[in-house]
Scaffold this motif. Structure first.
Motif, PDB file in Angstrom:
ATOM      1  N   ASP A   1       0.841  -1.193   0.000  1.00  0.00           N
ATOM      2  CA  ASP A   1       0.000   0.000   0.000  1.00  0.00           C
ATOM      3  C   ASP A   1       0.882   1.250   0.000  1.00  0.00           C
ATOM      4  N   ASP A   2       0.211   2.436  -0.007  1.00  0.00           N
ATOM      5  CA  ASP A   2       0.968   3.689  -0.114  1.00  0.00           C
ATOM      6  C   ASP A   2       1.782   4.001   1.135  1.00  0.00           C
ATOM      7  N   ARG A   3       1.519   3.308   2.245  1.00  0.00           N
ATOM      8  CA  ARG A   3       2.330   3.506   3.441  1.00  0.00           C
ATOM      9  C   ARG A   3       3.545   2.585   3.484  1.00  0.00           C
ATOM     10  N   GLY A   4       3.694   1.731   2.456  1.00  0.00           N
ATOM     11  CA  GLY A   4       4.844   0.844   2.411  1.00  0.00           C
ATOM     12  C   GLY A   4       4.634  -0.461   3.140  1.00  0.00           C
ATOM     13  N   LEU A   5       3.375  -0.829   3.491  1.00  0.00           N
ATOM     14  CA  LEU A   5       3.090  -2.076   4.195  1.00  0.00           C
ATOM     15  C   LEU A   5       2.704  -3.158   3.190  1.00  0.00           C
ATOM     16  N   VAL A   6       3.226  -4.364   3.392  1.00  0.00           N
ATOM     17  CA  VAL A   6       2.943  -5.495   2.512  1.00  0.00           C
ATOM     18  C   VAL A   6       1.533  -5.999   2.808  1.00  0.00           C
ATOM     19  N   ARG A   7       0.685  -6.083   1.761  1.00  0.00           N
ATOM     20  CA  ARG A   7      -0.694  -6.538   1.928  1.00  0.00           C
ATOM     21  C   ARG A   7      -0.896  -7.967   1.428  1.00  0.00           C
ATOM     22  N   THR A   8      -0.232  -8.348   0.370  1.00  0.00           N
ATOM     23  CA  THR A   8      -0.406  -9.679  -0.220  1.00  0.00           C
ATOM     24  C   THR A   8       0.924 -10.147  -0.797  1.00  0.00           C
ATOM     25  N   VAL A   9       1.217 -11.428  -0.632  1.00  0.00           N
ATOM     26  CA  VAL A   9       2.403 -12.053  -1.234  1.00  0.00           C
ATOM     27  C   VAL A   9       1.971 -13.369  -1.872  1.00  0.00           C
TER      28      VAL A   9
ATOM     29  N   LYS B   1       4.025  -6.323   7.440  1.00  0.00           N
ATOM     30  CA  LYS B   1       5.298  -5.662   7.720  1.00  0.00           C
ATOM     31  C   LYS B   1       5.604  -4.654   6.623  1.00  0.00           C
ATOM     32  N   SER B   2       6.526  -3.770   6.945  1.00  0.00           N
ATOM     33  CA  SER B   2       6.963  -2.824   5.931  1.00  0.00           C
ATOM     34  C   SER B   2       7.799  -3.558   4.893  1.00  0.00           C
ATOM     35  N   ILE B   3       7.894  -2.983   3.703  1.00  0.00           N
ATOM     36  CA  ILE B   3       8.656  -3.622   2.637  1.00  0.00           C
ATOM     37  C   ILE B   3      10.137  -3.711   2.985  1.00  0.00           C
ATOM     38  N   MET B   4      10.623  -2.795   3.841  1.00  0.00           N
ATOM     39  CA  MET B   4      12.008  -2.855   4.293  1.00  0.00           C
ATOM     40  C   MET B   4      12.209  -4.078   5.191  1.00  0.00           C
ATOM     41  N   GLN B   5      11.277  -4.319   6.120  1.00  0.00           N
ATOM     42  CA  GLN B   5      11.398  -5.466   7.008  1.00  0.00           C
ATOM     43  C   GLN B   5      11.189  -6.787   6.272  1.00  0.00           C
ATOM     44  N   ALA B   6      10.333  -6.795   5.249  1.00  0.00           N
ATOM     45  CA  ALA B   6       9.999  -8.036   4.557  1.00  0.00           C
ATOM     46  C   ALA B   6      11.117  -8.474   3.623  1.00  0.00           C
TER      47      ALA B   6
ATOM     48  N   VAL C   1       2.886  -2.440  -6.982  1.00  0.00           N
ATOM     49  CA  VAL C   1       3.191  -3.868  -7.101  1.00  0.00           C
ATOM     50  C   VAL C   1       4.697  -4.021  -7.266  1.00  0.00           C
ATOM     51  N   CYS C   2       5.289  -4.911  -6.477  1.00  0.00           N
ATOM     52  CA  CYS C   2       6.742  -5.158  -6.519  1.00  0.00           C
ATOM     53  C   CYS C   2       6.961  -6.597  -6.999  1.00  0.00           C
ATOM     54  N   VAL C   3       7.714  -6.745  -8.080  1.00  0.00           N
ATOM     55  CA  VAL C   3       8.013  -8.065  -8.674  1.00  0.00           C
ATOM     56  C   VAL C   3       9.502  -8.345  -8.514  1.00  0.00           C
ATOM     57  N   LEU C   4       9.820  -9.509  -7.909  1.00  0.00           N
ATOM     58  CA  LEU C   4      11.210  -9.922  -7.691  1.00  0.00           C
ATOM     59  C   LEU C   4      11.496 -11.152  -8.547  1.00  0.00           C
ATOM     60  N   THR C   5      12.605 -11.128  -9.282  1.00  0.00           N
ATOM     61  CA  THR C   5      13.004 -12.238 -10.146  1.00  0.00           C
ATOM     62  C   THR C   5      14.381 -12.737  -9.730  1.00  0.00           C
ATOM     63  N   ASP C   6      14.483 -14.043  -9.479  1.00  0.00           N
ATOM     64  CA  ASP C   6      15.764 -14.666  -9.115  1.00  0.00           C
ATOM     65  C   ASP C   6      16.693 -14.635 -10.334  1.00  0.00           C
ATOM     66  N   ILE C   7      17.842 -13.964 -10.205  1.00  0.00           N
ATOM     67  CA  ILE C   7      18.760 -13.826 -11.340  1.00  0.00           C
ATOM     68  C   ILE C   7      20.062 -14.572 -11.108  1.00  0.00           C
ATOM     69  N   ARG C   8      20.052 -15.564 -10.158  1.00  0.00           N
ATOM     70  CA  ARG C   8      21.275 -16.335  -9.942  1.00  0.00           C
ATOM     71  C   ARG C   8      21.669 -17.102 -11.205  1.00  0.00           C
ATOM     72  N   GLU C   9      20.685 -17.734 -11.839  1.00  0.00           N
ATOM     73  CA  GLU C   9      20.988 -18.500 -13.045  1.00  0.00           C
ATOM     74  C   GLU C   9      21.419 -17.571 -14.178  1.00  0.00           C
ATOM     75  N   ASP C  10      20.786 -16.393 -14.278  1.00  0.00           N
ATOM     76  CA  ASP C  10      21.176 -15.442 -15.325  1.00  0.00           C
ATOM     77  C   ASP C  10      22.614 -14.972 -15.125  1.00  0.00           C
ATOM     78  N   ARG C  11      22.979 -14.697 -13.872  1.00  0.00           N
ATOM     79  CA  ARG C  11      24.358 -14.270 -13.618  1.00  0.00           C
ATOM     80  C   ARG C  11      25.348 -15.376 -13.951  1.00  0.00           C
ATOM     81  N   MET C  12      24.959 -16.621 -13.624  1.00  0.00           N
ATOM     82  CA  MET C  12      25.842 -17.733 -13.949  1.00  0.00           C
ATOM     83  C   MET C  12      26.015 -17.858 -15.469  1.00  0.00           C
TER      84      MET C  12
END
Length: 836
Positions: free
Chosen positions: A105-113, A131-136, A184-195
């Motif tokens: 949300d606009d306060r930086g709190l995680v609502r859904t994962v 939790k806040s996005i920093m803590q999560a 909306v925050c999207v995280l992509t694992d790039i370990r394989e890409d870096r390899m």
């Protein structure tokens, strides 16, 4: 109280739809409060007409209020239900995504994962939501930083180091997209890409080094060939312009010398450029070991995908090869990973073979075959294009591009096609050969010359080192016998249920977990499938249209099917007595209807684990049996059969004394001079042919081979058959001696032999603690060797004791008295003529 509750509802403006009617209702409540107060005042003052009027207005307003309240409640409830369904659909969509997603949300709190984020962080959803996005996930709120000023700067992308719960750091790519009152925050694992990026950088670096080395190689070729070519050209012009009286022979010798020098230079340059123009990073390695290690490295990842990895070393592959082992290993790893992604639950076959038509053994052909979908290229002879290879992911295309670059840097080619059975196969060749300057080069050249000589003589090269090859087959286990079965987490499952809905639901859940699934609706159909196919687990319903689960289970047990598969019963709660009867007949467990997915995974995992442990134990038993047979064969190569039987039955070899044993010695005349004139390979081939024939004849005449001493053969008769009716072992030794004289005369070497036979008591046994061998000792052995040393060339010489056993069948003739060491003067006899 109604006014306070309505105000509280209106304060939830973000989640309360249709707030307009509720504001009207709040105004009516306030009007009602004023009307009630006015009515109370009028009643106290006694104004009857005003009381009636206010009461009527109140009743009319109450009716309007009730209507508006019901309508507003209905519309609000419909909107909330619709919103709830939308949120559930959004949640299902988030769970289906392959990327980790957070709704903030606009306060930086995680609502859904979603579940992917929980897997990436190693934490449950309850520990992240709220939790806040920093803590999560350790990210700052983009709206609270100077990096993003407004939604115009969206989407905002960057890379981030995500720290998991266990302390591990995972590199991720972060994409932030604005949404209504949040983002909306999207995280992509790039370990394989870096390899892959590192692998691509390494491949490019290697290609640059190869290109630079080839440029240097071409410069070296130009420099080294300039002088020999100039000399050859000048000598040729001088020969062409020479007067008739000039010495043509001298000029021809100069041209020949220049030609020989040029040939040496060209040969050395070819040796330098054989490995793609540079020998940097090249080493001698074993192709079979490389293939086995590559298959073992892939087995871990393949096991998680239910893929079986097999490797094969075809006939003709050299034992050692000179090339860039590290790059070949990297190519096999990348192609194997691509094949695993293409064929989940299938099979991968990695093989190496000689390049067809290549007689130099300087090239190898590797192939990686999978049982996945066919490639789009159906011609294996064209250059392999990663963009049309059928690789569905960007990572797969990058892997194939890296492989192609590495193959080109090794001086080879890469191709692909659909082979037998419409299976996709990727081929690549590598250029290598024999290490320059090593002793192996000389040996290979010598072996090539010897092979040609053996072929000319009719002996053949293929069976020249039969003894060494036989020992190698006994000592080195086969790759297929020693390859351990990979750990599997999925299996083949048969679902038997009369309900199509339940059947398809179970099949869908099992396929989602990576299992191979077949379905059946009746008992007869299920039994037909069991006898036709191999299954690991059967999910069997207790009640079926044509029979019941108990009858099916009884038939499976009677025919021994429960030894190779497990049965899980599916039952309603009221059928527990039937389930108990099924478990007594061999069922593993039961699942109550409706089947819980979590319970299904747990029970099925336990059954598969037991099944795979049984298979592994059976596989180990087969390996132990094979190793036992190999040990037995190796023991019987080193020791005579009766001695091997005694050692296996009692664990020891008892020394023995035998009174009537004939000992025969056969020695090659002029063997030392022959060795001086021929190469070691030719000597070994000739000895192999001769002693192989000796062993065949010894078996035919009942003579036990004891050992070979250089060019001398030692055998004995009467060692292990002392109780037999034949009490003349010397006669068998004479027959054996005459047979090997005839056999040696037929061989291309035409070796002459001296043969001596003596009979008497001997002591036999095994001594020492290393390299065991059964041997015999005593005066009889020494005397037989001395008789052989004093024998005539090309004849069988016997002692007086042996003559008494021989004369009834063969004529003998005295050759006089000889001085025998330790015996003094002893009369010796030769066997003449044929049998009496």
């Amino acid at each position: 109280m109604g006014a306070r509750q309505t105000l509280a509802l209106l304060r939830l403006r973000q989640v309360t739809p249709h707030s307009g009617p509720w504001r009207v209702l709040l105004s009516l409540i306030l009007i009602f409060v004023a009307a009630y107060l006015a009515t109370a005042v009028v009643v106290l003052l006694g104004w009857q007409e005003a009381t009636v009027a206010l009461t009527g207005v109140s009743f009319l307003g109450g009716a309007i209020f009730v209507y508006l309240a019901a309508r507003a409640s209905l519309r609000t409830m419909q909107a909330l239900v619709k919103s709830s369904m939308t949120q559930r659909q959004v949640g299902d969509m988030l769970e289906a995504l392959s990327h980790a997603v957070l709704l903030v949300d606009d306060r930086g709190l995680v609502r859904t994962v979603n579940r992917k984020l929980c897997e990436l962080t190693g934490q449950p959803a309850s520990a992240l939501v709220g939790k806040s996005i920093m803590q999560a996930v350790g990210l700052e709120n983009p709206f609270a930083t100077s990096a993003v000023k407004s939604s115009i700067d969206m989407p905002h992308t960057h890379e981030h180091e995500l720290r998991r719960r266990d302390g591990a750091v995972v590199p991720v790519a972060v994409a932030i997209v604005p949404a209504h009152r949040g983002f909306v925050c999207v995280l992509t694992d790039i370990r394989e890409d870096r390899m892959r990026r590192r692998q691509l950088d390494d491949a490019v670096r290697i290609a640059e080094e190869i290109l630079r080395a080839r440029n240097e190689f071409m410069a070296l070729v130009a420099t080294e060939l300039r002088d020999p070519l100039g000399q050859l050209s000048r000598a040729s012009r001088a020969l062409a312009d020479a007067p008739p009286e000039a010495d043509i022979a001298a000029m021809a010798r100069k041209i020949g010398g220049a030609g020989e020098q040029m040939e040496r230079v060209v040969q050395s340059l070819l040796d330098i450029g054989r490995i793609g123009g540079s020998a940097e990073g090249a080493r001698v390695f074993h192709p079979a070991a490389l293939l086995r290690e590559a298959a073992e490295a892939l087995s871990i990842q393949a096991g998680r995908a239910g893929v079986v990895v097999r490797h094969y070393v075809e006939q003709g592959v050299p034992t050692t090869f000179y090339g860039r082992e590290a790059q070949i290993r990297q190519i096999l790893g990348l192609l194997g990973q691509n094949a695993i992604a293409r064929a989940p639950g299938g099979e991968i076959r990695i093989a190496v073979e000689p390049v067809p038509g290549d007689k130099s053994s300087h090239q190898l052909l590797f192939s990686v075959r999978d049982t996945g979908y066919p490639l789009t290229d159906t011609t294996a002879s064209i250059d392999f294009d990663p963009l049309t290879s059928g690789a569905r992911s960007q990572g797969g295309r990058l892997d194939l591009a890296i492989c192609r670059l590495l193959v080109l840097s090794l001086g080879g080619r890469m191709s692909a096609g659909n082979t037998t059975g419409n299976t996709a196969t990727v081929f690549f060749t590598v250029v290598g050969g024999v290490a320059p300057g090593s002793q192996q080069t000389t040996l290979v050249n010598q072996l090539g010359e010897t092979q040609a000589a053996a072929s000319m003589s009719g002996g053949g090269w293929k069976n020249s080192f039969e003894a060494s090859a036989r020992l190698a087959r006994l000592a080195i286990p086969d790759a297929d016998a020693t390859t351990a079965e990979p750990e599997r987490r999925t299996g083949s499952v048969l679902v038997v249920d009369d309900s199509p809905t339940s059947r398809e639901l179970l099949a869908h859940q099992l396929r989602q977990a990576g299992n191979t699934v077949e379905v059946a609706g009746t008992a007869s159909e299920a039994l037909d499938l069991v006898w036709q196919q191999e299954f690991d687990v059967i999910l069997l319903d207790v009640l079926l249209p044509d029979s019941d689960g108990i009858a099916v289970l009884e038939e499976l047990r009677e025919k021994g099917a429960l030894e190779r598969l497990s049965v899980l019963m599916i039952s309603a709660v009221e059928e527990t007595s039937s389930v108990a009867a099924c478990i007594e007949r061999g069922a593993e467990d039961f699942l109550p209807k409706p089947v819980s997915p979590a319970l299904l995974r747990a029970r099925l995992g336990a059954c598969l684990e037991k099944k795979f442990l049984r298979d592994k134990a059976r596989h180990h038993l087969v390996q132990l049996a094979a190793e036992g047979r190999r040990a037995n064969d190796l023991l019987r190569v080193l020791l005579p059969d009766p001695i091997a039987d005694e050692l296996q039955s009692s664990g020891t070899i008892a020394p023995r004394r035998l009174d009537n044993v004939a000992v025969v010695f056969a020695d090659i005349v002029g063997f030392t001079a022959y060795c001086d004139r021929h190469s070691p390979e030719e000597v070994l081939i000739s000895l192999q042919d001769l002693f192989t024939r000796f062993e065949q004849l010894a078996l035919e005449f009942g003579v036990q081979k004891i050992k070979t001493i250089g060019d001398s053969f030692m055998g004995a008769a009467g060692l292990f058959d002392a109780d037999a009716d034949d009490e003349r072992p010397a006669l068998r030794c004479v027959q054996f001696g005459r047979a090997i004289l005839a056999a040696s005369a037929e061989l291309p070497t035409h070796w002459n032999l001296r043969i001596g036979v003596h009979v008497g008591p001997v002591v036999g046994g095994v001594v020492g603690t290393r390299q065991y061998i059964f041997d015999i000792w005593g005066d009889t052995v020494n005397t037989a060797q001395r008789i052989e040393q004093n024998a005539r060339v090309g004849q069988v010489c016997v002692s007086a004791a042996a003559r008494r056993q021989v004369e009834p069948d063969y004529k003998t003739e005295s050759i006089g008295v000889s001085e025998i060491k330790g015996k003094g003067e002893t009369e010796l006899f030769v066997v003449v003529g044929g049998p009496n």
